[in-house]
Scaffold this active site. Structure first.
Site, mmCIF file in Angstrom:
data_model
loop_
_atom_site.group_PDB
_atom_site.id
_atom_site.type_symbol
_atom_site.label_atom_id
_atom_site.label_comp_id
_atom_site.label_asym_id
_atom_site.label_seq_id
_atom_site.Cartn_x
_atom_site.Cartn_y
_atom_site.Cartn_z
ATOM 1 N N ASP A 400 0.816 -1.219 0.000
ATOM 2 C CA ASP A 400 0.000 0.000 0.000
ATOM 3 C C ASP A 400 0.845 1.264 0.000
ATOM 4 O O ASP A 400 0.410 2.309 -0.480
ATOM 5 C CB ASP A 400 -1.035 0.007 1.136
ATOM 6 C CG ASP A 400 -0.420 -0.185 2.495
ATOM 7 O OD1 ASP A 400 0.803 -0.324 2.596
ATOM 8 O OD2 ASP A 400 -1.186 -0.212 3.485
ATOM 9 N N CYS A 401 2.088 1.198 0.509
ATOM 10 C CA CYS A 401 2.958 2.374 0.451
ATOM 11 C C CYS A 401 3.357 2.614 -1.001
ATOM 12 O O CYS A 401 3.433 3.758 -1.455
ATOM 13 C CB CYS A 401 4.193 2.175 1.326
ATOM 14 S SG CYS A 401 3.755 1.926 3.054
#
Ligand code: LAN
Length: 669
Positions: A400-401
């Site tokens: 998700d980063c």
């Protein structure tokens, strides 16, 4: 800071209210901008868990590294500030009654110089003695005590180094564990296998008297492997784990020396790889401390020991409540990606051009551009094209980063800043596609490598869900959102390769991801979050993700999500979700909170509900709660990991309310 008085200040008509929203956004943006650091990033306090600082203090004590007085006072202040009235320390700052952290914080206070007769120490000791003494604390506590020579290794279940020699095809091979768990048990196995512990000194003998209710030498530690205070048990020991511990216990009695030596050498090789891959930062604070000690015990004067201790400093943080050890080396990329998106979602963001330029530089500079040599041999997923939670040096990209970093980069390009070279966008897309699980979702750092059944062997007691990296709605939604943005970016590109990657493969991934997201929506319309508190967080991601896949306002899943949120709106227009929601896995209401309210409002606006008067009430709550300087007040913690440990995301309270108000104002206009 004084709050603006809403009663007189907030006219009721929607038009004027919008003016108020916009003013709040403008003030919020100015505040956010002023908090950007010189390198373009936002970073914030990442404290909360109470077992980290004591582990740092223990490492300094073992390694003979005195902590300078100013720091020491800051740490004592932090521990004192977060001691509860019953003398205990919680697993995190808002919790109480955890023996594991009470024992560790007690020892830390004493190592930092507090006298045993000090009232803080006496109160903690009383709690420890009333709850079974150090013999009853959770396994990571006992392990830390063993390193300090305050607990005997016979009292621990074996952490076998030999497991790392097994064939990787076995379902219990360590390479299949969630990387955080694997990277903690790796140095633990080395320290266990070599029975590392510091020599006893005068303080050791004093602490041995203070932590137990009988003479240390009379304790049969082997009888206490399973002794545990009820307050430390979130995951009880399963029968399967008991059986495994029994077998490993037998093995430990007869293990061959040569095989042990080979296993330790293998572990060291993996530890040294982690040193190189992360520039000694290590994936997280716990393995940072433990790897440091592995080096120290092997060779106290080595370069690796020196560099390890130096890198630990990067985890320290002077916060509002004293000096702590943060949960990561920083929150830079994550905070910067969200701050950037919030700023770009409002036309008002354009007036902070320089802030955006600096943020752009940070995002661009922190994408990982190379794979690690030999990554497969060390069970690492490829990294090229990804973004870590903190910065490039950390070296562990996260699904998700990567998604939020890519989204920020694409939005900055839309706003007229230089775009990422296309090759780098494709590298990120390929990485995202390669990370997708068979169930269509995305996990955190790696693809799912083992069945969820492995969770039944969780030996940590105090944390849930640590064994297997599996698909999460948040990670999935973030990936879907960025992939959808990429498809838009290349919609008109005729290049065959691009069409194949971004349109065909990403298109399929999006459809599979959508199915996963729909499947994990709960019957009440919510999504359960795992990394933020809790259903308001998960539901924002669920809705944002489905929207990205093309769901429209009338989609039943979105309507059910909104129904869920409306059902929990507080009378003052806000939402407040207790951290206990994560532990109990059900919505537990609490007084309205700016961050929960912002997530809920973002969700409702994203789902097309802007015209519903309940959204205006939410917006009014946020405007009202804002402080004069554009910030929002610090409230209870908004982040969480492994179901039980709350963690502070200092910048959430200034990023999400701005974002929600800006979106609301734009959609209502
Ligand atoms: C984090 C920090 C970042 C976080 C997000 C990217 C926000 C999330 O969306 C996915 C999970 C992740 C990567 C995450 C997982 C658990 C971490 C690493 C932490 C909360 C920071 C500290 C925590 C780590 C497990 C703490 C050490 C304790 C153990 C039980 C090993």
């Amino acid at each position: 800071m004084k709050a603006v008085n809403p009663a007189t200040a907030m006219p009721k008509s929607i038009g004027v209210e919008l003016g108020w929203c916009e003013r709040a956004v403008a003030r919020g943006l100015a505040n956010l901008s002023s908090r950007q650091e010189a390198d373009g990033a936002w970073r914030g306090d990442y404290g909360g868990p109470m077992f980290l600082l004591p582990m740092y203090v223990a490492a300094c004590h073992i390694g003979g590294r005195p902590i300078e007085p100013r720091r020491r006072y800051g740490m004592i202040a932090y521990l004192s500030e977060n001691q509860q009235v019953d003398g205990s320390f919680g697993l995190h700052v808002e919790d109480s009654g955890c023996l594991f952290t009470t024992v560790l914080c007690y020892v830390a206070l004493r190592l930092l110089g507090l006298m045993a007769a000090d009232e803080r120490a006496t109160k903690a000791r009383a709690f420890i003695h009333a709850h079974g003494t150090a013999l009853a604390c959770a396994s990571w506590g006992k392990f830390t005590l063993a390193l300090l020579n305050l607990y005997e290794y016979e009292g621990l279940h074996p952490v076998l180094p030999e497991l790392w020699l097994l064939p990787t095809s076995l379902p219990i091979h360590p390479s299949r564990l969630w990387c955080h768990c694997r990277q903690v048990y790796l140095p633990m196995a080395h320290l266990y296998g070599s029975r590392a512990r510091m020599p006893a000194n005068e303080l050791t003998h004093a602490l041995r008297r203070e932590l137990y209710d009988r003479p240390y030498d009379s304790i049969r530690f082997a009888d206490h492997r399973n002794t545990i205070a009820p307050g430390d048990v979130y995951v009880p020991t399963s029968t399967a784990l008991k059986a495994v511990s029994f077998v490993t216990g037998l093995y430990e009695r007869v293990h061959a020396r040569a095989l042990r030596a080979r296993s330790l050498a293998r572990l060291l090789d993996h530890i040294e790889f982690e040193d190189r891959a992360t520039q000694f930062i290590r994936i997280g604070p716990v393995n940072a401390v433990l790897n440091t000690l592995v080096h120290y015990f092997r060779s106290p004067l080595s370069e690796a020991t020196k560099r390890s201790f130096a890198a630990l400093e990067g985890y320290l943080w002077d916060g509002h409540d004293g000096t702590k050890m943060n949960g990561y080396n920083s929150t830079a990329l994550w905070d910067t990606a969200f701050a950037t998106q919030a700023m770009l979602d409002t036309p008002l963001g354009a007036s902070h051009r320089e802030t955006l330029q600096r943020a752009h530089a940070f995002v661009v500079d922190n994408q990982v551009l190379e794979d690690l040599p030999d990554c497969q041999r060390y069970y690492r997923h490829p990294c090229r094209g990804g973004w870590p939670f903190s910065d490039r040096a950390h070296g562990w990209p996260i699904t998700d980063c990567t998604a939020e970093g890519l989204t920020a980069a694409l939005m900055l390009e839309d706003a007229g800043l230089p775009g990422l070279p296309e090759e780098r966008i494709f590298a990120a897309v390929k990485l995202l596609l390669g990370w997708q699980n068979r169930d269509g979702g995305w996990a955190t750092y790696e693809r799912q490598r083992a069945g969820r059944w492995l969770e039944s062997l969780n030996p940590a007691h105090v944390f849930g869900d640590i064994m297997v990296d599996h698909s999460y709605p948040e990670c999935t939604a973030a990936c879907l959102h960025s992939l959808a943005l990429c498809r838009r970016r290349f919609a008109a590109c005729p290049d065959r390769k691009v069409v194949d990657l971004v349109r065909r493969r990403a298109g399929t991934a999006i459809r599979r991801g959508e199915r996963f997201l729909r499947k994990c929506q709960r019957s009440d319309g919510s999504w359960e979050g795992s990394w933020g508190v809790c259903f308001t967080y998960g539901t924002w991601f669920g809705v944002r993700g489905l929207r990205a896949t093309g769901a429209d306002d009338s989609d039943p899943a979105l309507r059910r999500a909104c129904g869920f949120l409306y059902a929990h709106q507080n009378a003052d227009g806000g939402w407040g979700e207790s951290g206990a929601s994560c532990r109990q896995r059900r919505y537990i209401a609490s007084p309205s909170h700016a961050v929960n309210t912002a997530w809920a409002l973002l969700t409702l606006v994203t789902a097309g509900q802007t015209r519903d008067p309940r959204c205006a009430r939410a917006a009014r709550f946020l405007v009202t709660a804002q402080l004069e300087d554009g910030d929002w007040p610090r409230q209870s913690l908004s982040g969480v990991f492994n179901k039980t440990a709350l963690i502070n995301y200092e910048n959430y309270r200034r990023t999400f309310p701005i974002w929600a108000l800006a979106r609301f104002a734009a959609a209502a206009a």
